[in-house]
Motif scaffolding. Structure first.
Motif, mmCIF file in Angstrom:
data_model
loop_
_atom_site.group_PDB
_atom_site.id
_atom_site.type_symbol
_atom_site.label_atom_id
_atom_site.label_comp_id
_atom_site.label_asym_id
_atom_site.label_seq_id
_atom_site.Cartn_x
_atom_site.Cartn_y
_atom_site.Cartn_z
ATOM 1 N N ASP A 200 5.166 64.390 65.335
ATOM 2 C CA ASP A 200 5.699 63.540 64.482
ATOM 3 C C ASP A 200 7.119 62.970 64.483
ATOM 4 N N GLY A 202 9.172 61.675 62.417
ATOM 5 C CA GLY A 202 9.993 61.724 61.209
ATOM 6 C C GLY A 202 9.948 63.302 60.961
ATOM 7 N N PHE A 203 8.966 64.107 61.197
ATOM 8 C CA PHE A 203 9.074 65.539 60.929
ATOM 9 C C PHE A 203 10.250 66.288 61.919
ATOM 10 N N LEU A 206 13.531 65.527 60.251
ATOM 11 C CA LEU A 206 13.754 66.376 59.258
ATOM 12 C C LEU A 206 14.299 67.555 59.564
ATOM 13 N N GLU A 215 11.445 69.245 51.339
ATOM 14 C CA GLU A 215 11.047 68.203 52.021
ATOM 15 C C GLU A 215 10.114 68.323 53.376
ATOM 16 N N THR A 218 6.610 69.210 52.367
ATOM 17 C CA THR A 218 5.732 68.082 51.873
ATOM 18 C C THR A 218 5.525 67.326 52.912
ATOM 19 N N ARG A 219 6.153 67.072 53.978
ATOM 20 C CA ARG A 219 5.939 66.436 54.973
ATOM 21 C C ARG A 219 4.735 67.223 56.006
ATOM 22 N N GLN A 222 1.617 66.230 54.055
ATOM 23 C CA GLN A 222 1.141 64.987 54.306
ATOM 24 C C GLN A 222 0.689 64.615 55.585
#
Length: 227
Positions: A200, A202-203, A206, A215, A218-219, A222
Motif C-alpha cells: 500500500d 499510503g502505508f 507513513l 497512525e 491504525t493503517r 484498516q
C-alpha cells in the motif's frame, strides 16, 4: 464499567505491558492516585473500534489457531503489532545495535533467552539480509519458537538516520519490523499479511515520514481485512 489493567488488556487482546505503554503515551486510560491505571470499558471499546481492533469479548474465549487471541485469525498482524509496539529511545548506530535494543525491549516471555534470540537474528542476517528493499527490513529468528513468544509479536523500529542493512537494492533501512512468532505456520501467516500491507502506497508513505506508531497501527488495521 471500570476495568483494571489486566482486564482491559484481556479485552483488547494485548499484553498488559503494551496497554501500559499506550496509557503512558496518553492514548487511553487514567492514572490513579495509587499509581495504577484504570480504564472505562465503554471508552475502551470506542477506542478499539476507531483503531480497527477486534475485541476479545470473553476472558475464556479460545483462539482460532495456536498462540493467538480471539479474532486474530482475521487480523493476526494487527494484534501482533499491537503486542510488540514500537522501539523507544535510541535506535543505535548500526544494524546489530538496533537489533540488540529491540530484543532488550521486546515484550517476550518472562523466561525467554534474549541473548539466544539475538544470536539467531544475527545468524539469520549472516545467511541473507532481511532488508527487502525500499527501506524496509523484516528480521526474524531462523526457527520460530514459543519459548520466545507464545503469541505472534511484531515490533517496529524507525531508525534515524536510516541504517545500512545490506539490502539488495542498496537502500538504507528506515523501517524495521521484528517478527517473533511461536510456530512456522503462524510466522508465515503474519509475514504474508505484512507483505500485503507493505504494497500500500499510503502505508509506505507513513513509514518514510516516520509517522507515529498509532497512525501506523491504525493503517494496518484498516488494510489487513482486505488481505
Amino acid at each position: 464499567m471500570a476495568l483494571n489493567l489486566d482486564a482491559a488488556a484481556r479485552l483488547l487482546g494485548v499484553s498488559p505491558a503494551t496497554l501500559r505503554r499506550w496509557a503512558r503515551e496518553g492514548q487511553l486510560g487514567v492514572r490513579r492516585p495509587s499509581g495504577d491505571y484504570g480504564f472505562d470499558e465503554a471508552e475502551l471499546r470506542s477506542w478499539a473500534r476507531s483503531h480497527g481492533l477486534r475485541l476479545r469479548e470473553a476472558a475464556g474465549a479460545k483462539a482460532s489457531w495456536p498462540g493467538t487471541a480471539a479474532g486474530s485469525e482475521e487480523q493476526p498482524l494487527t494484534l501482533a503489532l499491537s503486542r510488540g509496539g514500537a522501539l523507544e529511545g535510541d535506535t543505535g548506530a548500526s544494524r546489530d545495535e538496533l537489533l540488540e535494543r529491540m530484543v532488550d525491549q521486546a515484550p517476550l516471555e518472562r523466561a525467554a533467552d534474549r541473548p539466544a534470540l539475538l544470536l539467531q537474528l544475527l545468524e539469520r542476517e549472516g545467511l541473507t539480509s532481511t532488508g527487502l528493499g525500499d527501506g524496509i527490513a523484516m528480521p526474524h529468528p531462523r526457527t520460530p519458537s514459543a519459548s520466545f513468544s507464545a503469541e505472534p509479536l511484531v515490533m517496529l523500529a524507525q531508525p534515524e538516520p536510516a541504517l545500512d542493512w545490506g539490502a539488495l537494492d542498496g537502500q538504507a533501512v528506515h523501517a524495521v519490523f521484528l517478527l517473533v512468532n511461536p510456530a512456522p505456520p503462524v510466522h508465515l501467516k503474519v509475514l504474508s499479511r505484512l507483505a500485503f500491507v507493505l504494497r500500500d502506497a499510503g502505508f509506505q508513505a507513513l513509514l518514510r515520514e516516520r509517522a507515529s506508531f498509532e497512525e501506523i497501527l491504525t493503517r494496518v488495521a484498516q488494510l489487513e481485512p482486505k488481505a
